[in-house]
Design a protein around this motif. Structure first.
Motif, mmCIF file in Angstrom:
data_model
loop_
_atom_site.group_PDB
_atom_site.id
_atom_site.type_symbol
_atom_site.label_atom_id
_atom_site.label_comp_id
_atom_site.label_asym_id
_atom_site.label_seq_id
_atom_site.Cartn_x
_atom_site.Cartn_y
_atom_site.Cartn_z
ATOM 1 N N ALA A 353 29.044 38.533 48.611
ATOM 2 C CA ALA A 353 30.495 38.670 48.544
ATOM 3 C C ALA A 353 31.181 37.850 49.627
ATOM 4 O O ALA A 353 32.189 37.172 49.382
ATOM 5 C CB ALA A 353 30.884 40.144 48.648
ATOM 6 N N LEU A 401 27.237 36.554 41.202
ATOM 7 C CA LEU A 401 27.663 37.801 40.581
ATOM 8 C C LEU A 401 26.530 38.412 39.759
ATOM 9 O O LEU A 401 26.323 39.630 39.765
ATOM 10 C CB LEU A 401 28.878 37.544 39.693
ATOM 11 C CG LEU A 401 29.487 38.774 39.014
ATOM 12 C CD1 LEU A 401 29.927 39.801 40.048
ATOM 13 C CD2 LEU A 401 30.663 38.366 38.128
ATOM 14 N N LEU A 415 28.529 48.529 39.942
ATOM 15 C CA LEU A 415 29.206 47.416 40.605
ATOM 16 C C LEU A 415 30.563 47.203 39.942
ATOM 17 O O LEU A 415 30.660 47.107 38.718
ATOM 18 C CB LEU A 415 28.375 46.135 40.507
ATOM 19 C CG LEU A 415 29.001 44.892 41.135
ATOM 20 C CD1 LEU A 415 29.070 45.034 42.651
ATOM 21 C CD2 LEU A 415 28.240 43.632 40.740
ATOM 22 N N THR A 417 33.983 44.711 40.203
ATOM 23 C CA THR A 417 34.563 43.489 40.752
ATOM 24 C C THR A 417 35.881 43.216 40.043
ATOM 25 O O THR A 417 36.020 43.484 38.844
ATOM 26 C CB THR A 417 33.622 42.288 40.565
ATOM 27 O OG1 THR A 417 33.385 42.090 39.170
ATOM 28 C CG2 THR A 417 32.293 42.509 41.279
ATOM 29 N N TYR A 425 40.849 40.002 46.255
ATOM 30 C CA TYR A 425 39.734 40.343 45.370
ATOM 31 C C TYR A 425 38.940 41.477 46.009
ATOM 32 O O TYR A 425 38.901 41.624 47.232
ATOM 33 C CB TYR A 425 38.837 39.116 45.169
ATOM 34 C CG TYR A 425 37.960 39.187 43.953
ATOM 35 C CD1 TYR A 425 38.503 39.038 42.679
ATOM 36 C CD2 TYR A 425 36.582 39.372 44.073
ATOM 37 C CE1 TYR A 425 37.693 39.087 41.550
ATOM 38 C CE2 TYR A 425 35.768 39.417 42.968
ATOM 39 C CZ TYR A 425 36.326 39.276 41.702
ATOM 40 O OH TYR A 425 35.532 39.324 40.590
ATOM 41 N N VAL A 427 35.142 43.719 45.772
ATOM 42 C CA VAL A 427 33.793 43.974 45.267
ATOM 43 C C VAL A 427 33.366 45.329 45.809
ATOM 44 O O VAL A 427 33.361 45.542 47.017
ATOM 45 C CB VAL A 427 32.792 42.880 45.704
ATOM 46 C CG1 VAL A 427 31.382 43.254 45.279
ATOM 47 C CG2 VAL A 427 33.186 41.524 45.138
#
Length: 446
Positions: A353, A401, A415, A417, A425, A427
């Motif tokens: 990330a 990813l 997960l 995202t 952004y 994650v």
């Protein structure tokens, strides 16, 4: 070869025996010659002794010719078993009708013909009914002979002393011998065919097992390649990205702020050493012996653990910080031990990330939050840069990813995202800890 049904199980009832090999055909010709030689020998010997099977016989030449005719079809007994059976059956009756001196070798030929049809005829229905038909014809022929025996005046049986009538004893002996004779020919032929089918099935199973093992081996190799590629991507991409950012910062302030440039170059040097250390650790794992022992690094004094964990997250975040990027790290909740696999996966997710932030986001700040929950650990990485499809954002290969999703999925985690409403952004990865979940559930029980 057996066909496959919808259940992927061979339908061995439809199996057809393959034709004989050239070597088997040569052996059949050799067998026919041996039986022919035996027929000629016994005919000559029996006629020379005068012990004829029916008391009288045609000329010696005719006997030899009939003996050769009844044994000749055996040369193709495996290639054309049905033709051989019919030919030998008809000639056997002709031989008995002509009353040649020897009946032993023609009986052997008939036995081999019945056996060969049972063992080699590909159409099992035809094989069964052809043998039944020939055997029935032979019993009809035997019945004709017995009727003649009963209708004609009873011959003398010198030396007969048993409790049964000599004629009745002769009838019972003939029936019993022929029943055993034909049943044996039928049974052994059927068993030979079943044995050949079982051997073909075993070969088929062995080939299936070999292919399955090859598929498993290829799958294991592909999985190992993916694992190595993921590890190399996580180790190299992050550190190289950090070194690039720091080197660029040092270049920009080299003339105006030498101290800041020196700090950036120190970070580049430290990051390079860390990358080399992690690569050495990874290579050490790849060189590990089957017993699980790992090869010693070339420089033990500078080697470090091959698997970073949660304790290494602060250093990872600190190395990401630069003049243009502010990085922060925070821990929430009471820390507790987690498995090495989970700790490594958390580290790699954060590393990937941060790599994406450095390479693609053009962010001014990034924050990493590690939360110790009641049933596992959660890590969240947020930045204030461009979203994944924001203007000017460079698109990556997507492998990072995919790698994060694979790492989280291995541990049964989740997960998330996506872009944040306030910009930037996020994650977020959750890793469940079964031990903690059991402890929490146990605490809830009164």
């Amino acid at each position: 070869m057996a066909r496959e049904n919808t259940g992927a199980e061979p339908v061995w009832q439809r199996w057809r025996r393959p034709p004989p090999t050239p070597r088997q055909q040569r052996n059949d010709v050799l067998l026919a010659l041996v039986v022919l030689a035996g027929a000629a020998f016994t005919v000559v010997v029996v006629n020379s002794m005068g012990v004829l099977a029916f008391g009288k016989a045609p000329s010696l030449g005719e006997q030899l010719l009939l003996g050769a005719a009844v044994t000749a079809p055996l040369a193709v007994r495996r290639r054309y078993p049905l033709v051989t059976l019919i030919a030998v059956g008809v000639l056997f009756i002709v031989v008995q009708a002509r009353q040649i001196g020897d009946n032993f070798v023609p009986s052997i030929a008939l036995f081999l013909a019945i056996y060969s049809t049972g063992a080699w005829e590909r159409n099992r229905t035809v094989a069964r009914w052809a043998r039944v038909g020939v055997i029935a014809a032979m019993f009809v022929w035997l019945g004709v002979g017995l009727v003649e025996l009963l209708l004609n005046p009873a011959p003398d049986f010198p030396g007969a002393s048993g409790p049964l009538n000599p004629v009745l004893a002769t009838v019972l002996y003939g029936l019993g011998f022929n029943v055993m004779f034909f049943l044996a020919a039928y049974f052994f032929g059927e068993m030979a065919w079943l044995s050949a089918r079982r051997q073909a099935e075993l070969k088929y199973r062995a080939e299936q097992l070999r292919r399955s093992q090859e598929e498993n081996t290829r799958g294991a190799i592909v999985a190992e390649r993916l694992r190595i590629a993921r590890e190399l991507h996580d180790v190299v991409a992050h550190h190289v990205s950090v070194m690039g950012i720091q080197a660029g910062a040092a270049r920009r302030v080299l003339d105006s702020d030498r101290e800041l440039a020196r700090t950036a170059l120190d970070t580049v040097e430290e990051t390079a050493r860390t990358a080399i250390t992690e690569l050495r650790g990874l290579l050490g794992v790849l060189r590990a012996e089957p017993t699980g022992t790992r090869a010693e690094p070339e420089e033990p004094a500078t080697s470090h653990a091959a698997s970073p964990g949660l304790d290494d997250l602060p250093d990872l975040v600190e190395r990401t910080r630069s003049a243009s990027l502010d990085a922060a790290f925070a821990v929430y909740g009471e820390a507790y031990p987690v498995s090495e696999g989970v700790a490594l996966s958390v580290y790699r997710v954060v590393q990937e990330a941060l790599t994406n932030v450095v390479k693609h986001a053009a962010a001014r700040s990034v924050e990493v939050r590690l939360r110790y929950l009641g049933t596992g650990v959660e890590v969240e990485i947020t930045d204030d840069g461009r979203g994944p499809s924001g203007p000017g954002r460079r698109q990556g290969s997507g492998l990072g990813l995919v790698g994060m999703r694979e790492r989280v999925a291995v541990h049964g985690g989740e997960l998330e995202t996506g872009a944040r409403r306030s910009g930037g952004y996020r994650v977020r990865a959750t890793f469940p800890e079964p031990t903690r979940r059991q402890q929490v559930s146990g605490d809830d029980v009164p």
